[in-house]
Design a protein around this motif. Structure first.
Motif, PDB file in Angstrom:
ATOM      1  N   GLY A 183       0.378  -1.151   0.265  1.00 64.12           N
ATOM      2  CA  GLY A 183       0.222  -0.222   0.171  1.00 64.12           C
ATOM      3  C   GLY A 183       1.060   1.266   0.107  1.00 64.12           C
ATOM      4  N   VAL A 184       0.433   2.819  -0.270  1.00 64.91           N
ATOM      5  CA  VAL A 184       1.404   3.715  -0.845  1.00 64.91           C
ATOM      6  C   VAL A 184      -0.159   4.674   0.016  1.00 64.91           C
ATOM      7  N   ALA A 185       0.270   5.579   0.402  1.00 68.38           N
ATOM      8  CA  ALA A 185      -0.554   6.931   1.759  1.00 68.38           C
ATOM      9  C   ALA A 185      -0.436   7.963   1.128  1.00 68.38           C
ATOM     10  N   PHE A 186      -1.338   8.659   1.320  1.00 65.74           N
ATOM     11  CA  PHE A 186      -1.267  10.071   1.095  1.00 65.74           C
ATOM     12  C   PHE A 186      -2.359  10.691   2.599  1.00 65.74           C
ATOM     13  N   SER A 187      -2.146  12.318   2.582  1.00 62.45           N
ATOM     14  CA  SER A 187      -2.869  12.862   2.720  1.00 62.45           C
ATOM     15  C   SER A 187      -3.131  13.712   2.042  1.00 62.45           C
ATOM     16  N   ILE A 188      -4.743  14.655   2.492  1.00 61.88           N
ATOM     17  CA  ILE A 188      -4.971  15.786   1.223  1.00 61.88           C
ATOM     18  C   ILE A 188      -5.674  16.479   2.273  1.00 61.88           C
ATOM     19  N   SER A 189      -5.683  18.094   3.086  1.00 57.92           N
ATOM     20  CA  SER A 189      -7.137  18.835   3.608  1.00 57.92           C
ATOM     21  C   SER A 189      -7.450  18.816   3.207  1.00 57.92           C
ATOM     22  N   VAL A 190      -8.451  18.637   4.057  1.00 52.01           N
ATOM     23  CA  VAL A 190     -10.157  19.702   3.922  1.00 52.01           C
ATOM     24  C   VAL A 190     -10.696  19.944   4.865  1.00 52.01           C
ATOM     25  N   ASP A 191     -11.005  21.223   3.983  1.00 48.78           N
ATOM     26  CA  ASP A 191     -11.308  22.364   4.851  1.00 48.78           C
ATOM     27  C   ASP A 191     -12.396  22.819   4.743  1.00 48.78           C
ATOM     28  N   ASP A 192     -13.673  22.059   4.036  1.00 49.22           N
ATOM     29  CA  ASP A 192     -14.910  21.544   4.574  1.00 49.22           C
ATOM     30  C   ASP A 192     -15.318  20.433   4.499  1.00 49.22           C
ATOM     31  N   MET A 193     -16.689  20.539   5.743  1.00 54.63           N
ATOM     32  CA  MET A 193     -17.808  19.028   5.631  1.00 54.63           C
ATOM     33  C   MET A 193     -18.614  19.314   5.640  1.00 54.63           C
ATOM     34  N   ILE A 194     -19.327  18.932   4.801  1.00 52.65           N
ATOM     35  CA  ILE A 194     -20.984  18.447   5.403  1.00 52.65           C
ATOM     36  C   ILE A 194     -21.395  17.062   5.965  1.00 52.65           C
ATOM     37  N   GLY A 195     -22.220  17.428   6.319  1.00 55.65           N
ATOM     38  CA  GLY A 195     -22.898  15.253   6.382  1.00 55.65           C
ATOM     39  C   GLY A 195     -22.219  14.430   7.711  1.00 55.65           C
ATOM     40  N   PHE A 196     -21.141  15.186   8.488  1.00 52.77           N
ATOM     41  CA  PHE A 196     -20.675  14.438   9.259  1.00 52.77           C
ATOM     42  C   PHE A 196     -21.024  15.021  10.679  1.00 52.77           C
ATOM     43  N   THR A 197     -20.108  14.086  11.500  1.00 51.69           N
ATOM     44  CA  THR A 197     -20.420  14.632  13.195  1.00 51.69           C
ATOM     45  C   THR A 197     -19.734  15.549  12.868  1.00 51.69           C
ATOM     46  N   ALA A 198     -19.504  16.291  13.534  1.00 53.11           N
ATOM     47  CA  ALA A 198     -18.373  17.647  14.352  1.00 53.11           C
ATOM     48  C   ALA A 198     -17.032  16.976  14.763  1.00 53.11           C
ATOM     49  N   PHE A 199     -15.934  16.726  14.795  1.00 53.74           N
ATOM     50  CA  PHE A 199     -14.489  16.269  14.870  1.00 53.74           C
ATOM     51  C   PHE A 199     -15.227  16.465  16.826  1.00 53.74           C
ATOM     52  N   GLU A 200     -15.381  17.682  17.187  1.00 58.11           N
ATOM     53  CA  GLU A 200     -15.020  17.649  18.546  1.00 58.11           C
ATOM     54  C   GLU A 200     -16.621  16.611  19.492  1.00 58.11           C
ATOM     55  N   ASP A 201     -17.761  16.501  19.136  1.00 60.52           N
ATOM     56  CA  ASP A 201     -18.892  15.933  18.954  1.00 60.52           C
ATOM     57  C   ASP A 201     -18.243  14.212  19.434  1.00 60.52           C
ATOM     58  N   VAL A 202     -17.508  14.132  18.143  1.00 63.69           N
ATOM     59  CA  VAL A 202     -17.035  12.253  18.138  1.00 63.69           C
ATOM     60  C   VAL A 202     -16.138  12.579  19.304  1.00 63.69           C
ATOM     61  N   LYS A 203     -15.227  13.253  19.198  1.00 65.90           N
ATOM     62  CA  LYS A 203     -13.964  12.610  20.548  1.00 65.90           C
ATOM     63  C   LYS A 203     -15.243  13.258  21.912  1.00 65.90           C
ATOM     64  N   LYS A 204     -16.019  13.784  21.820  1.00 65.88           N
ATOM     65  CA  LYS A 204     -16.958  13.815  23.413  1.00 65.88           C
ATOM     66  C   LYS A 204     -17.901  12.328  24.128  1.00 65.88           C
ATOM     67  N   GLU A 205     -18.047  11.777  22.348  1.00 61.92           N
ATOM     68  CA  GLU A 205     -18.463  10.543  23.062  1.00 61.92           C
ATOM     69  C   GLU A 205     -17.764   9.520  22.817  1.00 61.92           C
ATOM     70  N   ILE A 206     -16.629   9.654  22.663  1.00 60.43           N
ATOM     71  CA  ILE A 206     -15.693   8.282  22.542  1.00 60.43           C
ATOM     72  C   ILE A 206     -15.284   8.805  24.533  1.00 60.43           C
ATOM     73  N   GLU A 207     -15.030   9.397  24.297  1.00 61.56           N
ATOM     74  CA  GLU A 207     -14.304   9.865  25.981  1.00 61.56           C
ATOM     75  C   GLU A 207     -15.372   9.547  26.913  1.00 61.56           C
ATOM     76  N   GLU A 208     -16.750   9.610  26.878  1.00 58.27           N
ATOM     77  CA  GLU A 208     -17.983   9.707  27.543  1.00 58.27           C
ATOM     78  C   GLU A 208     -18.078   8.754  27.868  1.00 58.27           C
ATOM     79  N   GLY A 209     -17.813   7.240  26.666  1.00 56.73           N
ATOM     80  CA  GLY A 209     -17.982   5.798  26.305  1.00 56.73           C
ATOM     81  C   GLY A 209     -16.844   5.159  27.542  1.00 56.73           C
ATOM     82  N   ASN A 210     -15.612   5.424  27.698  1.00 55.73           N
ATOM     83  CA  ASN A 210     -14.687   5.634  28.371  1.00 55.73           C
ATOM     84  C   ASN A 210     -14.432   5.360  29.870  1.00 55.73           C
ATOM     85  N   ASN A 211     -15.549   6.387  30.137  1.00 54.87           N
ATOM     86  CA  ASN A 211     -15.809   6.309  31.474  1.00 54.87           C
ATOM     87  C   ASN A 211     -17.093   5.194  32.269  1.00 54.87           C
TER      88      ASN A 211
END
Length: 117
Positions: free
Chosen positions: A89-117
């Motif tokens: 495999g080869v991999a690379f990344s591309i910056s994504v400035d705008d997204m719609i249709g995704f849960t905001a990263f901070e919301d996901v992070k909060k859900e994960i942290e709350e689920g681990n406690n």
């Protein structure tokens, strides 16, 4: 929903090895990805240059991650599914400035942290 950016990690890997790359990305914090079927156009000269057989049947994995874990994900993918592995495999990344249709990263992070406690 707040419009937040991230990083799109693109992995091109031999067909049948997408799970290997996805497991590596998950171990570094990615939540999931999308696998697309593809066909490479490598030739004999490329095979001679790299010293490995080039398999035309490929899979492309698209993974959107928070910028904070991009490097860890790329390193894990390279280690577990890179050119030195059967997945080649080869991999690379591309910056994504705008997204719609995704849960905001901070919301996901909060859900994960709350689920681990």
């Amino acid at each position: 929903m707040e419009n937040q950016g991230g990083e799109l990690i693109v992995v091109i890997i031999n067909k049948g090895f997408s799970d290997l790359a996805m497991e590596a990305a998950r171990s570094a914090g990615a939540r999931g990805g999308t696998v697309l079927n593809a066909r490479g156009t490598g030739n004999a000269e490329i095979e001679k240059f790299f010293g490995v057989p080039i398999h035309p049947e490929k899979e492309i994995i698209l993974i959107i991650v928070n910028k904070d874990i991009k490097d860890q994900c790329l390193q894990a993918i390279y280690k577990d599914a890179g050119l030195e592995t059967k997945g080649q495999g080869v991999a690379f990344s591309i910056s994504v400035d705008d997204m719609i249709g995704f849960t905001a990263f901070e919301d996901v992070k909060k859900e994960i942290e709350e689920g681990n406690n």
